[in-house]
Motif scaffolding. Structure first.
Motif, PDB file in Angstrom:
ATOM      1  N   GLY A 265      -0.832  18.769 -13.968  1.00  0.00           N
ATOM      2  CA  GLY A 265      -1.832  17.894 -13.348  1.00  0.00           C
ATOM      3  C   GLY A 265      -1.462  16.431 -13.414  1.00  0.00           C
ATOM      4  N   PHE A 266      -0.464  16.127 -14.231  1.00  0.00           N
ATOM      5  CA  PHE A 266       0.090  14.772 -14.334  1.00  0.00           C
ATOM      6  C   PHE A 266       1.600  14.893 -14.272  1.00  0.00           C
ATOM      7  N   LEU A 267       2.212  14.289 -13.257  1.00  0.00           N
ATOM      8  CA  LEU A 267       3.676  14.297 -13.130  1.00  0.00           C
ATOM      9  C   LEU A 267       4.136  12.922 -12.666  1.00  0.00           C
ATOM     10  N   LEU A 268       4.839  12.218 -13.516  1.00  0.00           N
ATOM     11  CA  LEU A 268       5.485  10.976 -13.080  1.00  0.00           C
ATOM     12  C   LEU A 268       6.882  11.388 -12.619  1.00  0.00           C
ATOM     13  N   ILE A 269       7.074  11.397 -11.294  1.00  0.00           N
ATOM     14  CA  ILE A 269       8.243  12.070 -10.700  1.00  0.00           C
ATOM     15  C   ILE A 269       9.355  11.096 -10.343  1.00  0.00           C
ATOM     16  N   ASN A 270      10.563  11.447 -10.753  1.00  0.00           N
ATOM     17  CA  ASN A 270      11.787  10.779 -10.301  1.00  0.00           C
ATOM     18  C   ASN A 270      12.189  11.484  -9.000  1.00  0.00           C
ATOM     19  N   ILE A 271      11.792  10.918  -7.882  1.00  0.00           N
ATOM     20  CA  ILE A 271      11.934  11.583  -6.576  1.00  0.00           C
ATOM     21  C   ILE A 271      13.382  11.969  -6.271  1.00  0.00           C
ATOM     22  N   ASN A 272      14.330  11.092  -6.586  1.00  0.00           N
ATOM     23  CA  ASN A 272      15.739  11.369  -6.257  1.00  0.00           C
ATOM     24  C   ASN A 272      16.286  12.540  -7.064  1.00  0.00           C
ATOM     25  N   GLU A 273      15.932  12.601  -8.352  1.00  0.00           N
ATOM     26  CA  GLU A 273      16.405  13.711  -9.195  1.00  0.00           C
ATOM     27  C   GLU A 273      15.725  15.025  -8.792  1.00  0.00           C
ATOM     28  N   TRP A 274      14.463  14.931  -8.438  1.00  0.00           N
ATOM     29  CA  TRP A 274      13.733  16.119  -7.961  1.00  0.00           C
ATOM     30  C   TRP A 274      14.471  16.718  -6.771  1.00  0.00           C
ATOM     31  N   GLN A 275      14.841  15.842  -5.840  1.00  0.00           N
ATOM     32  CA  GLN A 275      15.515  16.299  -4.628  1.00  0.00           C
ATOM     33  C   GLN A 275      16.925  16.804  -4.921  1.00  0.00           C
ATOM     34  N   LYS A 276      17.618  16.082  -5.790  1.00  0.00           N
ATOM     35  CA  LYS A 276      18.995  16.455  -6.145  1.00  0.00           C
ATOM     36  C   LYS A 276      19.040  17.855  -6.754  1.00  0.00           C
ATOM     37  N   ASN A 277      17.967  18.214  -7.461  1.00  0.00           N
ATOM     38  CA  ASN A 277      17.892  19.530  -8.105  1.00  0.00           C
ATOM     39  C   ASN A 277      17.182  20.582  -7.251  1.00  0.00           C
ATOM     40  N   ASP A 278      16.847  20.225  -6.002  1.00  0.00           N
ATOM     41  CA  ASP A 278      16.213  21.175  -5.070  1.00  0.00           C
ATOM     42  C   ASP A 278      14.981  21.861  -5.671  1.00  0.00           C
ATOM     43  N   ILE A 279      14.148  21.089  -6.359  1.00  0.00           N
ATOM     44  CA  ILE A 279      13.026  21.688  -7.086  1.00  0.00           C
ATOM     45  C   ILE A 279      12.035  22.386  -6.148  1.00  0.00           C
ATOM     46  N   SER A 280      11.652  21.738  -5.055  1.00  0.00           N
ATOM     47  CA  SER A 280      10.674  22.346  -4.146  1.00  0.00           C
ATOM     48  C   SER A 280      11.224  23.635  -3.530  1.00  0.00           C
ATOM     49  N   VAL A 281      12.484  23.597  -3.119  1.00  0.00           N
ATOM     50  CA  VAL A 281      13.128  24.783  -2.521  1.00  0.00           C
ATOM     51  C   VAL A 281      13.137  25.931  -3.518  1.00  0.00           C
ATOM     52  N   LYS A 282      13.597  25.648  -4.736  1.00  0.00           N
ATOM     53  CA  LYS A 282      13.698  26.696  -5.757  1.00  0.00           C
ATOM     54  C   LYS A 282      12.321  27.238  -6.158  1.00  0.00           C
ATOM     55  N   ALA A 283      11.333  26.333  -6.194  1.00  0.00           N
ATOM     56  CA  ALA A 283       9.979  26.755  -6.577  1.00  0.00           C
ATOM     57  C   ALA A 283       9.403  27.728  -5.560  1.00  0.00           C
ATOM     58  N   ILE A 284       9.512  27.396  -4.287  1.00  0.00           N
ATOM     59  CA  ILE A 284       8.983  28.274  -3.236  1.00  0.00           C
ATOM     60  C   ILE A 284       9.732  29.607  -3.237  1.00  0.00           C
ATOM     61  N   GLU A 285      11.041  29.550  -3.461  1.00  0.00           N
ATOM     62  CA  GLU A 285      11.829  30.795  -3.540  1.00  0.00           C
ATOM     63  C   GLU A 285      11.326  31.686  -4.671  1.00  0.00           C
ATOM     64  N   MET A 286      11.092  31.074  -5.857  1.00  0.00           N
ATOM     65  CA  MET A 286      10.594  31.847  -7.006  1.00  0.00           C
ATOM     66  C   MET A 286       9.236  32.486  -6.713  1.00  0.00           C
ATOM     67  N   LEU A 287       8.390  31.731  -6.006  1.00  0.00           N
ATOM     68  CA  LEU A 287       7.045  32.214  -5.718  1.00  0.00           C
ATOM     69  C   LEU A 287       7.025  33.327  -4.674  1.00  0.00           C
ATOM     70  N   ARG A 288       8.178  33.617  -4.116  1.00  0.00           N
ATOM     71  CA  ARG A 288       8.288  34.726  -3.167  1.00  0.00           C
ATOM     72  C   ARG A 288       8.990  35.942  -3.784  1.00  0.00           C
ATOM     73  N   ILE A 289       9.375  35.834  -5.050  1.00  0.00           N
ATOM     74  CA  ILE A 289      10.061  36.941  -5.729  1.00  0.00           C
ATOM     75  C   ILE A 289       9.028  37.734  -6.545  1.00  0.00           C
ATOM     76  N   PRO A 290       8.779  38.983  -6.189  1.00  0.00           N
ATOM     77  CA  PRO A 290       7.733  39.776  -6.865  1.00  0.00           C
ATOM     78  C   PRO A 290       7.864  39.797  -8.387  1.00  0.00           C
ATOM     79  N   GLU A 291       9.107  39.851  -8.891  1.00  0.00           N
ATOM     80  CA  GLU A 291       9.305  39.901 -10.358  1.00  0.00           C
ATOM     81  C   GLU A 291       8.781  38.627 -11.029  1.00  0.00           C
TER      82      GLU A 291
END
Length: 336
Positions: free
Chosen positions: A183-209
């Motif tokens: 509920g509180f995230l002070l985000i380093n936008i460039n590092e977030w993007q460099k690590n593909d966090i949004s992409v990886k998160a959505i991928e994980m949320l589509r894996i039944p396991e």
């Protein structure tokens, strides 16, 4: 690589800019909400402005619903405090297929849209849940510098017993060193993007396991993906308290003079009429100093809320109201 592009997800942007002067150094705060949290979000922004009069802000509200009344009030709020509020209307189709629960709708995933949207536009962004009231200075966050490879500054949730439980459930041993509340995230936008966090998160949320393991949706996923890449900062920036704890015989309220953000977790929020306790006063004070000052606190609207309202009315020794709400609860439950 962005999971969400502007054209893909952002339908329109409404800007209410009443800054006396523009500055590239304004501190940016974003919220991701559905229509049930617009009231809370407006008052949350007011509380931040009330407690931080010397800081210039840009506020960003990502939502899938924004009525004419909302437009008038958010515009009035920006004008009242000479600030800038931008509202982004989102197309949620990409998110509706992701896991959701009774308490967490697809709006919980708006933080992924937000982090992607600001890549190339901002370096640092504070993401907040809308059920947060501010009662202190955030100057330290404005001045905060990220360490090398640090993706976010966060606040720990609960204690080592909980971290151990999460580390086992999520098969991520490193979480024993700390698990944060998203509920509180002070985000380093460039590092977030460099690590593909949004992409990886959505991928994980589509894996039944993975979906079978997670109980806190995107919060669990973010803890797994950001493990070892966050800095745990003082708990005063995300002091969590459930108003339903007031129903217990003994209540330990963690909010004190040092608290900067009160995070009202749980189903009862300070904008509910039955949340009449001292801990709600930071919200009420901000409401009184906002365009929502004449908006009534919300009455219960479903069986769950009637039940909680009844319990709180009994706790507050308003017995007749308690009985009436229990009757409404049983009637609403019978209709289901």
């Amino acid at each position: 690589m962005s999971q969400f592009s502007d054209k893909d997800v952002i339908l329109s942007v409404m800007e209410y800019n009443f800054h006396d002067r523009t500055s590239e150094n304004n501190f940016n705060i974003a919220f991701g909400i559905d229509k049930n949290f617009l009231f809370g979000c407006g008052v949350s922004i007011a509380s931040i402005l009330l407690s931080n009069k010397s800081i210039n802000f840009d506020f960003h509200v990502f939502t899938d619903h924004f009525s004419e009344d909302d437009q008038k009030r958010f515009s009035a709020l920006a004008e009242q405090y000479k600030t800038c509020i931008k509202v982004y209307l989102i197309d949620c189709n990409k998110l509706k297929s992701l896991p959701s629960t009774k308490n967490w709708t697809y709006a919980t995933y708006f933080r992924f849209v937000i982090a992607d949207y600001f890549y190339g536009k901002l370096d640092k962004l504070l993401y907040l849940d809308a059920d947060i009231a501010c009662k202190g200075s955030i100057q330290e966050l404005v001045d905060y510098s990220f360490a090398e490879h640090e993706i976010a500054a966060v606040v720990a949730e609960r204690d080592i017993e909980w971290w151990t439980d999460r580390s086992l459930t999520l098969t991520t041993p490193e979480l024993v060193s700390g698990y944060f509340n998203a509920g509180f995230l002070l985000i380093n936008i460039n590092e977030w993007q460099k690590n593909d966090i949004s992409v990886k998160a959505i991928e994980m949320l589509r894996i039944p396991e993975w979906v079978a393991k997670i109980t806190h949706l995107d919060q669990d996923v973010l803890n797994v993906l950001l493990v070892g890449k966050v800095n745990f900062i003082d708990g005063k920036y995300n002091t969590r308290f459930s108003i339903n704890y007031e129903l217990k015989d003994k209540v330990i309220n963690p909010v004190n003079d040092e608290t900067v953000f009160i995070h009202y977790v749980g189903p009862t929020k300070p904008w509910h009429e039955w949340a009449n306790y001292p801990v709600s006063q930071s919200f009420i004070h901000a409401k009184e100093h906002s365009p929502w000052c004449n908006v009534a606190l919300l009455q219960p609207a479903n069986s769950n809320q009637y039940r909680y309202c009844a319990k709180h009315k009994f706790k507050q020794k308003k017995f007749l109201q308690g009985v009436l709400n229990y009757i409404k609860y049983y009637k609403a439950k019978a209709i289901k």
